[in-house]
Design a protein around this motif. Structure first.
Motif, PDB file in Angstrom:
ATOM      1  N   UNK A  45       1.100  -1.132   0.097  1.00  0.00           N
ATOM      2  CA  UNK A  45       0.005   0.283   0.208  1.00  0.00           C
ATOM      3  C   UNK A  45       0.950   1.077  -0.512  1.00  0.00           C
ATOM      4  N   UNK A  46       0.721   2.298  -0.799  1.00  0.00           N
ATOM      5  CA  UNK A  46       1.181   3.139  -0.741  1.00  0.00           C
ATOM      6  C   UNK A  46       0.230   4.517  -0.812  1.00  0.00           C
ATOM      7  N   UNK A  47       0.757   5.458   0.256  1.00  0.00           N
ATOM      8  CA  UNK A  47      -0.585   7.073  -0.082  1.00  0.00           C
ATOM      9  C   UNK A  47       0.154   8.366  -0.748  1.00  0.00           C
ATOM     10  N   UNK A  48      -0.601   8.355  -1.858  1.00  0.00           N
ATOM     11  CA  UNK A  48       0.111   9.440  -2.526  1.00  0.00           C
ATOM     12  C   UNK A  48      -1.048  11.249  -1.658  1.00  0.00           C
ATOM     13  N   UNK A  49       0.176  12.239  -0.758  1.00  0.00           N
ATOM     14  CA  UNK A  49      -1.340  12.909  -0.224  1.00  0.00           C
ATOM     15  C   UNK A  49      -1.623  14.319  -1.843  1.00  0.00           C
ATOM     16  N   UNK A  50      -2.174  15.226  -0.792  1.00  0.00           N
ATOM     17  CA  UNK A  50      -1.721  16.649  -1.926  1.00  0.00           C
ATOM     18  C   UNK A  50      -0.983  16.801  -2.433  1.00  0.00           C
ATOM     19  N   UNK A  51       0.323  17.071  -1.878  1.00  0.00           N
ATOM     20  CA  UNK A  51       1.722  16.858  -2.478  1.00  0.00           C
ATOM     21  C   UNK A  51       2.563  15.741  -3.170  1.00  0.00           C
ATOM     22  N   UNK A  52       1.565  15.304  -3.369  1.00  0.00           N
ATOM     23  CA  UNK A  52       1.852  14.191  -4.841  1.00  0.00           C
ATOM     24  C   UNK A  52       3.468  12.895  -4.684  1.00  0.00           C
ATOM     25  N   UNK A  53       4.229  13.113  -4.039  1.00  0.00           N
ATOM     26  CA  UNK A  53       4.583  12.060  -4.064  1.00  0.00           C
ATOM     27  C   UNK A  53       4.117  10.898  -3.290  1.00  0.00           C
ATOM     28  N   UNK A  54       4.568   9.504  -3.284  1.00  0.00           N
ATOM     29  CA  UNK A  54       4.013   8.231  -3.070  1.00  0.00           C
ATOM     30  C   UNK A  54       4.641   7.936  -2.374  1.00  0.00           C
ATOM     31  N   UNK A  55       4.113   7.359  -0.783  1.00  0.00           N
ATOM     32  CA  UNK A  55       4.934   7.046   0.615  1.00  0.00           C
ATOM     33  C   UNK A  55       4.382   5.952   0.469  1.00  0.00           C
ATOM     34  N   UNK A  56       5.522   4.998   0.660  1.00  0.00           N
ATOM     35  CA  UNK A  56       4.905   3.490   1.213  1.00  0.00           C
ATOM     36  C   UNK A  56       4.664   2.770   2.030  1.00  0.00           C
ATOM     37  N   UNK A  57       3.176   2.978   2.988  1.00  0.00           N
ATOM     38  CA  UNK A  57       2.896   2.015   3.610  1.00  0.00           C
ATOM     39  C   UNK A  57       3.368   0.586   4.661  1.00  0.00           C
ATOM     40  N   UNK A  58       3.228  -0.344   3.257  1.00  0.00           N
ATOM     41  CA  UNK A  58       3.671  -1.214   4.245  1.00  0.00           C
ATOM     42  C   UNK A  58       3.523  -2.923   3.246  1.00  0.00           C
ATOM     43  N   UNK A  59       4.354  -3.724   3.139  1.00  0.00           N
ATOM     44  CA  UNK A  59       4.433  -4.935   2.552  1.00  0.00           C
ATOM     45  C   UNK A  59       4.423  -5.627   2.873  1.00  0.00           C
ATOM     46  N   UNK A  60       3.752  -6.659   2.138  1.00  0.00           N
ATOM     47  CA  UNK A  60       3.077  -8.574   3.378  1.00  0.00           C
ATOM     48  C   UNK A  60       3.969  -8.804   1.566  1.00  0.00           C
ATOM     49  N   UNK A  61       4.361 -10.199   1.933  1.00  0.00           N
ATOM     50  CA  UNK A  61       4.687 -11.228   1.066  1.00  0.00           C
ATOM     51  C   UNK A  61       3.586 -12.698   1.762  1.00  0.00           C
ATOM     52  N   UNK A  88      -0.221 -14.278   6.239  1.00  0.00           N
ATOM     53  CA  UNK A  88      -0.900 -13.928   6.224  1.00  0.00           C
ATOM     54  C   UNK A  88      -1.307 -12.977   7.991  1.00  0.00           C
ATOM     55  N   UNK A  89      -0.642 -12.876   8.360  1.00  0.00           N
ATOM     56  CA  UNK A  89      -0.936 -12.471   9.705  1.00  0.00           C
ATOM     57  C   UNK A  89      -1.157 -10.930   9.279  1.00  0.00           C
ATOM     58  N   UNK A  90      -2.330 -10.341   9.988  1.00  0.00           N
ATOM     59  CA  UNK A  90      -2.829  -8.954  10.132  1.00  0.00           C
ATOM     60  C   UNK A  90      -2.066  -8.035  10.875  1.00  0.00           C
ATOM     61  N   UNK A  91      -1.803  -6.684   9.932  1.00  0.00           N
ATOM     62  CA  UNK A  91      -0.631  -6.313  10.898  1.00  0.00           C
ATOM     63  C   UNK A  91      -1.553  -4.619  11.176  1.00  0.00           C
ATOM     64  N   UNK A  92      -0.729  -4.069  12.300  1.00  0.00           N
ATOM     65  CA  UNK A  92      -1.889  -2.677  13.026  1.00  0.00           C
ATOM     66  C   UNK A  92      -0.337  -2.505  12.892  1.00  0.00           C
ATOM     67  N   UNK A  93      -0.791  -0.851  13.193  1.00  0.00           N
ATOM     68  CA  UNK A  93       0.021  -0.048  12.970  1.00  0.00           C
ATOM     69  C   UNK A  93      -0.356   1.640  13.298  1.00  0.00           C
ATOM     70  N   UNK A  94      -0.507   2.086  14.883  1.00  0.00           N
ATOM     71  CA  UNK A  94      -0.639   2.588  15.585  1.00  0.00           C
ATOM     72  C   UNK A  94      -2.538   3.061  15.040  1.00  0.00           C
ATOM     73  N   UNK A  95      -3.205   3.862  13.713  1.00  0.00           N
ATOM     74  CA  UNK A  95      -4.233   3.857  13.197  1.00  0.00           C
ATOM     75  C   UNK A  95      -4.684   3.015  12.665  1.00  0.00           C
ATOM     76  N   UNK A  96      -3.573   2.609  11.597  1.00  0.00           N
ATOM     77  CA  UNK A  96      -3.572   1.556  10.552  1.00  0.00           C
ATOM     78  C   UNK A  96      -3.957   0.015  10.499  1.00  0.00           C
ATOM     79  N   UNK A  97      -4.663  -0.704  10.084  1.00  0.00           N
ATOM     80  CA  UNK A  97      -4.596  -2.122   9.929  1.00  0.00           C
ATOM     81  C   UNK A  97      -4.251  -2.438   8.881  1.00  0.00           C
ATOM     82  N   UNK A  98      -3.750  -3.663   8.390  1.00  0.00           N
ATOM     83  CA  UNK A  98      -4.314  -4.501   7.141  1.00  0.00           C
ATOM     84  C   UNK A  98      -5.105  -5.832   7.103  1.00  0.00           C
TER      85      UNK A  98
END
Lengths: 116, 114
Positions: free
Chosen positions: B36-52, B56-66
């Motif tokens: 998952x990548x995030x593209x804020x209004x400033x335009x850059x693509x920000x890496x959020x998470x990688x899963x292989x 299959x474990x779910x992941x939580x990072x603060x307010x974010x979960x996958x």
């Protein structure tokens, strides 16, 4: 550590002109990728360098696009002559390991190209 | 063929609401990676998470979960208690062991209103 940088951030040119985009990857990253997002569609792969060699250029749309990575450092993407459909945002990304499929690609801020 | 589908083009929520962004992928490879990548209004693509594909474990990072589910070929992203700063376009992407290029979905634009 500096991230991926791209220059220019914006470029407006007329149809038929030439434009050269530059990408500086994260220091030490052997893999460098170019992607493009056209007209709000999905981001599409253009090509992949491993050091100075082109590993995969299957996404290059036609021979008006020429990418180079001299010395395995920065890369340039030249569009000559530019056409209207080339307008979009061009992203560069880099990753560290030689087998890039297993590694995270870090993206630059993109170059927004407008062809009039 | 590899494909990533993000069926939600745009989502609008009010601050503090929870929101889930859907991602469905297709691949015949058994070893693959999801991002998952995030593209804020400033335009850059920000890496959020990688899963292989083997994890299959779910992941939580603060307010974010996958939530990664191979059975449904989905890799959904949930933001809990959304904030205005979460407003961005979010891209889901896939690559496999045999190819280095990322296959992106069309992105989901999230607007969080105060």
């Amino acid at each position: 550590e500096a991230g991926v940088t791209q220059f220019p951030s914006h470029s407006v040119i007329e149809k038929g002109q030439t434009v050269t985009l530059r990408c500086d990857p994260i220091s030490g990253h052997d893999n460098l990728y170019w992607y493009r997002r056209v007209m709000g569609k999905e981001i599409k792969f253009l090509l992949h360098f491993v050091k100075e060699s082109k590993q995969d250029e299957s996404g290059m749309p036609n021979n008006r696009f020429l990418a180079e990575r001299t010395g395995g450092t920065y890369s340039t993407l030249k569009v000559q002559p530019a056409e209207l459909e080339d307008s979009g945002v061009y992203f560069c990304a880099s990753s560290q390991e030689e087998k890039g499929g297993a590694d995270t690609q870090y993206f630059g801020p993109g170059t927004r190209l407008t062809v009039l | 063929a590899q494909k990533v589908t993000q069926a939600q083009t745009e989502i609008s929520v009010v601050e503090k609401e929870d929101v889930t962004l859907d991602c469905v992928y297709e691949t015949r490879d058994t070893t693959y990676y999801l991002f998952w990548y995030k593209q804020p209004p400033s335009g850059e693509l920000v890496f959020l998470i990688r899963r292989n594909s083997f994890d299959e474990q779910n992941e939580i990072s603060g307010r974010y979960s996958w939530n990664f589910q191979k059975s449904t070929s989905s890799f959904n992203f949930t933001i809990t208690a959304s904030q205005v700063v979460d407003s961005a376009v979010y891209f889901c992407a896939l690559n496999t062991y045999n190819t280095d290029k990322l296959i992106f979905g069309t992105g989901t634009r999230l607007q969080v209103f105060p």
